[in-house]
Design an enzyme around this catalytic site. Structure first.
Site, PDB file in Angstrom:
ATOM      1  N   HIS A  74      -0.458   5.466  -1.929  1.00 38.86           N
ATOM      2  CA  HIS A  74      -1.264   5.393  -3.151  1.00 38.86           C
ATOM      3  C   HIS A  74      -2.444   4.423  -3.087  1.00 38.86           C
ATOM      4  CE1 HIS A  74       1.054   1.785  -4.503  1.00 38.86           C
ATOM      5  NE2 HIS A  74      -0.025   1.541  -5.211  1.00 38.86           N
ATOM      6  N   GLU A  78      -8.266   3.420  -1.841  1.00 41.28           N
ATOM      7  CA  GLU A  78      -8.960   2.287  -2.452  1.00 41.28           C
ATOM      8  C   GLU A  78      -9.083   1.108  -1.479  1.00 41.28           C
ATOM      9  OE1 GLU A  78     -10.329   2.485  -5.300  1.00 41.28           O
ATOM     10  OE2 GLU A  78     -10.649   0.471  -6.080  1.00 41.28           O
ATOM     11  N   ASP A  79      -8.052   0.867  -0.716  1.00 40.41           N
ATOM     12  CA  ASP A  79      -8.002  -0.394   0.027  1.00 40.41           C
ATOM     13  C   ASP A  79      -8.065  -0.279   1.555  1.00 40.41           C
ATOM     14  OD1 ASP A  79      -7.822  -1.871  -2.323  1.00 40.41           O
ATOM     15  OD2 ASP A  79      -5.657  -1.570  -2.437  1.00 40.41           O
ATOM     16  N   ASP A 140       3.878   1.750  -9.360  1.00 41.82           N
ATOM     17  CA  ASP A 140       2.912   0.777  -8.852  1.00 41.82           C
ATOM     18  C   ASP A 140       2.845  -0.428  -9.795  1.00 41.82           C
ATOM     19  OD1 ASP A 140       0.401  -0.190  -7.555  1.00 41.82           O
ATOM     20  OD2 ASP A 140      -0.558   0.601  -9.359  1.00 41.82           O
ATOM     21  N   ASP A 261      21.752  -6.259 -34.026  1.00 41.11           N
ATOM     22  CA  ASP A 261      21.933  -5.617 -32.724  1.00 41.11           C
ATOM     23  C   ASP A 261      21.464  -6.509 -31.585  1.00 41.11           C
ATOM     24  OD1 ASP A 261      19.275  -5.431 -33.306  1.00 41.11           O
ATOM     25  OD2 ASP A 261      19.047  -3.351 -32.654  1.00 41.11           O
TER      26      ASP A 261
END
Ligand code: MN
Length: 567
Positions: A74, A78-79, A140, A261
């Site tokens: 992923h 971009e990197d 992510d 609760d």
């Protein structure tokens, strides 16, 4: 621990994973490791660790092989120097689509104020095109939140805001209840550091007593269940998440002592029938608090959540919450995707299509698509998203038993428009749980709502003051604009009667047999005893018939008084 492809493969929970999926994941593992070689995160860890964790999460959520592989890849566009072309060539169009989708979403920097309209809209479009993009993004984000403290302060704040306002609600809507809660909890200390500290202290002070108490209740219920021969898989307790406790305290301006609760007992059984048997047993031991029995099995929450909830006056007269569900429901509530999603090969083609096992559970995706067509202004679209999509939701039921998902505070008119624009336009009156109500009354979750329509009825400008959904507002405006209705002279009949079944129907039929169109018909709840006041508004054109109409109305059984006035 050194990341290995084998660890990911052994974490896969999707039952339909094939050998070629495994091969794909291994190849993606090797390629991503090579591409991120030498890169480091702010935490000092190798960058590859981040994409590895993302893929592991996706594997545990029960995603398909393609999505897990996309998780590994992923960040490559971009990197790293890897291009979309190379990615497509090596791993195919589907993975390239997912990775580039995640990359695009990653470029949106949400700051909570200015609407990054076009980009956010694209994200939603990508979402409805292939929702697996969002799953990768969520996985992510899970890892990024875990390592958020290594980033500079301003980045921490921005990312935490985005997580709390966009990703946690998205996860919730996708049925990932646990993920949504975890995201909110991780964002909370960055957004409200002081409240976080004081709530933590408060919880630490209250919980130790709570635990001994819960153990006593657990013992008692275990004993009773054994006596009734109801087999139970597991009884555990959950402590309320700090972020949800904060919201509840804020919403109701409550003291922590009034929250029942804080710790809830969770009883997991095998079969659905057992859920109801356990609920019955609990109620035979301790009286339930009215209004707090929630049957999310018969009527799941819009995100698919299923469970029975009840709060009873338990040991020591303490209000205590129980949640009862089957093991299958429990799993779905936590990581619902695999169960909600089915992947199948489209006939004759190679294209892998994603379908919902139970489409109406996520019908809001279709709603979004529809809104996009109806609302052209991007700014307006974004604000409708914020109002309609990310805020607290309620769900109400149609006469056919279908659940309709609405924002909190929505009224019968919003409901009418959510069903169909036509029904909204011609909405004359509404019944909630069998009783006529004012059109501006706020609906509650679980209400059964029925809309009474009339052919020539048109939206009323006053509706704009109380409708909550953007869709209803936009539609009312556009109809009003198209008709440019002049203020109409009206005749109002005020009918006082003993309330009974069929009363409203009798009244409206007097008008319809006279071929007179009602402009509105509203009833106020009984003020004293069971007397109701019903206001019927008609056009003033029929004023010469007013007396005759009043007489007819007076003759309806249980009607005690009829007045009319001209407006
Ligand atoms: Mn990433």
């Amino acid at each position: 621990m050194e990341p290995t492809a084998a660890t990911i493969l052994s974490s896969l929970t999707n039952p339909s994973i094939t050998d070629s999926d495994r091969d794909l994941i291994s190849r993606a593992f090797d390629r991503a490791k090579e591409l991120h070689q030498g890169q480091k995160r702010k935490s000092g860890q190798p960058y590859f660790f981040h994409v590895y964790e993302t893929a592991l999460t996706l594997a545990r959520w029960g995603m398909d092989g393609t999505t897990v592989a996309a998780g590994l890849l992923h960040d490559t566009l971009e990197d790293t120097k890897y291009s979309e072309k190379e990615l497509t060539k090596e791993f195919g169009k589907e993975i390239a689509f997912l990775v580039s989708g995640v990359t695009k979403i990653g470029r949106i920097k949400y700051r909570g104020n200015q609407a990054q309209a076009e980009t956010l809209k694209k994200m939603v479009l990508a979402l409805s095109e292939d929702i697996r993009v969002v799953f990768v993004k969520l996985a992510d984000r899970m890892h990024n939140m875990r390592t958020l403290s290594y980033l500079p302060l301003d980045k921490q704040r921005r990312i935490a805001t985005e997580t709390a306002e966009i990703y946690a609600p998205l996860a919730y809507r996708l049925g990932l209840g646990t993920v949504s809660g975890e995201l909110e909890d991780m964002a909370f200390p960055f957004l409200h550091p002081e409240e976080h500290r004081s709530l933590k202290k408060l919880l630490q002070a209250v919980l130790p007593h709570g635990e001994t108490y819960i153990n006593r209740v657990k013992e008692k219920i275990t004993e009773e269940l054994a006596q009734q021969k109801i087999s139970v898989i597991q009884i555990d307790s959950r402590v309320k998440r700090i972020s949800s406790l904060y919201k509840k305290l804020k919403r109701h301006e409550m003291e922590i002592q009034k929250i029942h609760d804080l710790i809830a007992l969770r009883i997991i059984v095998e079969k659905v029938e057992d859920c109801y048997a356990v609920l019955g047993l609990i109620h035979s031991l301790w009286p339930p608090l009215p209004g707090l029995i929630k049957d999310y099995i018969a009527l799941p929450k819009p995100n698919g959540y299923r469970s029975l909830h009840t709060t009873v006056i338990c040991l020591d007269n303490k209000p205590t919450e129980f949640q009862v569900r089957t093991a299958v429901m429990h799993h779905e509530n936590e990581y619902g995707i695999a169960a909600h999603w089915a992947y199948h090969e489209a006939k004759g083609g190679e294209k892998k299509e994603t379908i919902f096992a139970d489409a109406h559970r996520l019908s809001w995706i279709n709603q979004l698509k529809q809104w996009q067509h109806e609302i052209n202004d991007p700014d307006e679209f974004i604000s409708s998203l914020k109002i309609d999509f990310f805020k607290d939701r309620i769900f109400v039921i149609t006469p056919k038993g279908e659940a309709v998902d609405l924002p909190a505070g929505a009224t019968a008119v919003d409901f009418a428009y959510a069903i169909h624009s036509d029904i909204g336009d011609h909405c004359l009156g509404a019944k909630v749980n069998g009783r006529m109500v004012q059109l501006d009354q706020e609906l509650q979750s679980g209400d059964a709502v029925e809309i009474i329509t009339q052919k020539n009825k048109r939206p009323n400008e006053a509706w704009l003051n109380f409708v909550k959904t953007r869709h209803a507002k936009a539609r009312i405006r556009s109809v009003l604009r198209s008709h440019e209705v002049l203020p109409q002279k009206t005749l109002t009949f005020v009918i006082t009667a003993l309330d009974r079944v069929g009363l409203v129907k009798d009244i409206s039929s007097i008008f319809s047999t006279q071929k007179i169109n009602l402009i509105s018909l509203e009833s106020s709840p009984p003020a004293h005893g069971s007397l109701v006041t019903i206001k019927a508004v008609v056009s003033n054109e029929v004023q010469n018939k007013a007396d005759a109409l009043a007489l007819r109305l007076r003759s309806i059984p249980t009607v005690q008084r009829v007045n009319y006035r001209h407006n």
